[in-house]
Design a protein around this motif. Sequence first.
Motif, PDB file in Angstrom:
ATOM      1  N   ARG A 168      41.231 -12.677  46.502  1.00  0.00           N
ATOM      2  CA  ARG A 168      39.834 -12.676  46.064  1.00  0.00           C
ATOM      3  C   ARG A 168      38.899 -12.862  47.245  1.00  0.00           C
ATOM      4  O   ARG A 168      37.875 -12.178  47.360  1.00  0.00           O
ATOM      5  N   LEU A 169      39.250 -13.758  48.153  1.00  0.00           N
ATOM      6  CA  LEU A 169      38.413 -13.991  49.328  1.00  0.00           C
ATOM      7  C   LEU A 169      38.295 -12.739  50.186  1.00  0.00           C
ATOM      8  O   LEU A 169      37.233 -12.456  50.755  1.00  0.00           O
ATOM      9  N   LEU A 170      39.403 -11.990  50.282  1.00  0.00           N
ATOM     10  CA  LEU A 170      39.438 -10.808  51.152  1.00  0.00           C
ATOM     11  C   LEU A 170      39.143  -9.520  50.398  1.00  0.00           C
ATOM     12  O   LEU A 170      39.357  -8.419  50.910  1.00  0.00           O
ATOM     13  N   GLU A 171      38.638  -9.669  49.164  1.00  0.00           N
ATOM     14  CA  GLU A 171      38.124  -8.549  48.369  1.00  0.00           C
ATOM     15  C   GLU A 171      39.190  -7.503  48.052  1.00  0.00           C
ATOM     16  O   GLU A 171      38.931  -6.300  48.047  1.00  0.00           O
ATOM     17  N   ARG A 172      40.411  -7.978  47.803  1.00  0.00           N
ATOM     18  CA  ARG A 172      41.512  -7.080  47.447  1.00  0.00           C
ATOM     19  C   ARG A 172      42.188  -7.572  46.173  1.00  0.00           C
ATOM     20  O   ARG A 172      42.194  -8.772  45.876  1.00  0.00           O
ATOM     21  N   PRO A 216      27.124  -7.241  51.529  1.00  0.00           N
ATOM     22  CA  PRO A 216      27.336  -7.754  50.190  1.00  0.00           C
ATOM     23  C   PRO A 216      28.780  -7.614  49.761  1.00  0.00           C
ATOM     24  O   PRO A 216      29.492  -6.723  50.195  1.00  0.00           O
ATOM     25  N   SER A 217      29.204  -8.520  48.898  1.00  0.00           N
ATOM     26  CA  SER A 217      30.570  -8.520  48.418  1.00  0.00           C
ATOM     27  C   SER A 217      30.591  -8.474  46.914  1.00  0.00           C
ATOM     28  O   SER A 217      29.693  -8.977  46.248  1.00  0.00           O
ATOM     29  N   ASP A 218      31.627  -7.846  46.338  1.00  0.00           N
ATOM     30  CA  ASP A 218      31.786  -7.807  44.890  1.00  0.00           C
ATOM     31  C   ASP A 218      32.522  -9.031  44.382  1.00  0.00           C
ATOM     32  O   ASP A 218      32.720  -9.193  43.184  1.00  0.00           O
ATOM     33  N   ALA A 219      32.952  -9.912  45.305  1.00  0.00           N
ATOM     34  CA  ALA A 219      33.701 -11.093  44.884  1.00  0.00           C
ATOM     35  C   ALA A 219      32.827 -12.008  44.048  1.00  0.00           C
ATOM     36  O   ALA A 219      31.644 -12.180  44.318  1.00  0.00           O
ATOM     37  N   LYS A 220      33.397 -12.599  43.003  1.00  0.00           N
ATOM     38  CA  LYS A 220      32.658 -13.490  42.137  1.00  0.00           C
ATOM     39  C   LYS A 220      32.456 -14.829  42.826  1.00  0.00           C
ATOM     40  O   LYS A 220      33.298 -15.294  43.566  1.00  0.00           O
ATOM     41  N   PRO A 221      31.292 -15.497  42.579  1.00  0.00           N
ATOM     42  CA  PRO A 221      31.103 -16.829  43.136  1.00  0.00           C
ATOM     43  C   PRO A 221      32.101 -17.795  42.549  1.00  0.00           C
ATOM     44  O   PRO A 221      32.561 -17.623  41.430  1.00  0.00           O
ATOM     45  N   VAL A 222      32.443 -18.819  43.302  1.00  0.00           N
ATOM     46  CA  VAL A 222      33.440 -19.758  42.844  1.00  0.00           C
ATOM     47  C   VAL A 222      32.795 -21.078  42.459  1.00  0.00           C
ATOM     48  O   VAL A 222      31.688 -21.388  42.871  1.00  0.00           O
ATOM     49  N   GLU A 223      33.491 -21.863  41.660  1.00  0.00           N
ATOM     50  CA  GLU A 223      33.064 -23.212  41.358  1.00  0.00           C
ATOM     51  C   GLU A 223      33.754 -24.123  42.352  1.00  0.00           C
ATOM     52  O   GLU A 223      34.963 -24.063  42.548  1.00  0.00           O
ATOM     53  N   SER A 224      32.989 -24.983  43.007  1.00  0.00           N
ATOM     54  CA  SER A 224      33.570 -25.844  44.027  1.00  0.00           C
ATOM     55  C   SER A 224      32.744 -27.107  44.119  1.00  0.00           C
ATOM     56  O   SER A 224      31.822 -27.333  43.356  1.00  0.00           O
ATOM     57  N   ALA A 225      33.079 -27.934  45.109  1.00  0.00           N
ATOM     58  CA  ALA A 225      32.346 -29.176  45.292  1.00  0.00           C
ATOM     59  C   ALA A 225      30.925 -28.942  45.775  1.00  0.00           C
ATOM     60  O   ALA A 225      30.105 -29.835  45.746  1.00  0.00           O
ATOM     61  N   ALA A 226      30.636 -27.753  46.234  1.00  0.00           N
ATOM     62  CA  ALA A 226      29.279 -27.437  46.688  1.00  0.00           C
ATOM     63  C   ALA A 226      28.971 -25.990  46.396  1.00  0.00           C
ATOM     64  O   ALA A 226      29.846 -25.142  46.364  1.00  0.00           O
ATOM     65  N   GLU A 228      32.325 -18.610  50.871  1.00  0.00           N
ATOM     66  CA  GLU A 228      33.590 -19.322  50.780  1.00  0.00           C
ATOM     67  C   GLU A 228      34.571 -18.908  51.872  1.00  0.00           C
ATOM     68  O   GLU A 228      35.257 -19.749  52.458  1.00  0.00           O
ATOM     69  N   LEU A 229      34.647 -17.613  52.160  1.00  0.00           N
ATOM     70  CA  LEU A 229      35.570 -17.161  53.196  1.00  0.00           C
ATOM     71  C   LEU A 229      35.190 -17.739  54.547  1.00  0.00           C
ATOM     72  O   LEU A 229      36.052 -18.179  55.314  1.00  0.00           O
ATOM     73  N   GLN A 230      33.908 -17.747  54.872  1.00  0.00           N
ATOM     74  CA  GLN A 230      33.460 -18.297  56.141  1.00  0.00           C
ATOM     75  C   GLN A 230      33.772 -19.785  56.232  1.00  0.00           C
ATOM     76  O   GLN A 230      34.194 -20.278  57.281  1.00  0.00           O
ATOM     77  N   MET A 231      33.578 -20.506  55.119  1.00  0.00           N
ATOM     78  CA  MET A 231      33.844 -21.942  55.120  1.00  0.00           C
ATOM     79  C   MET A 231      35.330 -22.230  55.325  1.00  0.00           C
ATOM     80  O   MET A 231      35.712 -23.061  56.155  1.00  0.00           O
ATOM     81  N   LEU A 253      38.203  -9.934  57.095  1.00  0.00           N
ATOM     82  CA  LEU A 253      38.371 -11.127  57.913  1.00  0.00           C
ATOM     83  C   LEU A 253      37.663 -10.980  59.259  1.00  0.00           C
ATOM     84  O   LEU A 253      37.027 -11.917  59.745  1.00  0.00           O
ATOM     85  N   LYS A 254      37.747  -9.805  59.860  1.00  0.00           N
ATOM     86  CA  LYS A 254      37.060  -9.571  61.138  1.00  0.00           C
ATOM     87  C   LYS A 254      35.546  -9.651  60.972  1.00  0.00           C
ATOM     88  O   LYS A 254      34.840 -10.130  61.862  1.00  0.00           O
TER      89      LYS A 254
END
Length: 258
Positions: free
Chosen positions: A145-149, A239-249, A100-103, A165-166
């Motif tokens: 959430r995207l930036l894991e904070r 790897p990230s501890d961020a939870k997957p999101v619900e989205s259009a894809a 999600e962050l990359q998108m 982000l980097k």
Amino acid sequence: MSANNLFEDAAPIAADSPYTCLADIIGDDRFPELDSRLRQGEHIDIRHTYLFAMLRDGEIWLSGHYRRYGVELIQAPEDYWYLKPNLGSRNLIRSRKLDELQMITGQVLAICHLDPEQLEDSGWITTESLFDRLRLLLEEEHLCRLLERKKINTQHDQQKAMDVLKRCLRQLARLGMIRLDGQQAERFQTQSPLMRFAEPVRAAPLTREALERLVSTGFISLEADSEVADDDTSATAEPSDAKPVESAAEIEAQEDTP
């Protein structure tokens, strides 16, 4: 697939093409570099002078060649090339879905690429200014959430968020979508392959504004799929501890192995 079928829909051969068949291309000393870059998800544009010429001159054979692996060789309107997984077939080249962050970062950078003001200072954009733009476009809870904070209101939290982000920017650079000024990712230049993120709004009269609406509303399905070829497992994002999101894809990181 027979050789006849492979070239059935091919366009006429250019008179000045140095290649007369697929074997000529594969025998080119630079083909291993081209093949490796495409399989790793990189987008090839005019910056890659010789590789770009190989794709232009050998398209009729390379398209059929990669189709046998279950991927499509795509030439975008902005004149860059990449491999796109064919969702209707078994892919023999690994693919990975952008997270999600990359998108979202890709969408924001596509906005920057369409902004004439970015031509100032030779088109260089600081990572700090990108961070500020993300804060303007996204709700803070979503951005955290995207930036894991949990929060980003202290200098320490902001520095940690910038590190994430980097890491994202380095991945986009590996795909050929931006050009980094050194590995520290303190600043970068946008490149034409970022327009792959603008596919849903190409017909909009105000593309920049349409992209901003996509970002602010959380719409991140930029194409029929969000996969990129990625045959380089060593370059997979941490790897990230961020939870997957619900989205259009579905956008969770994924690799398909043969």
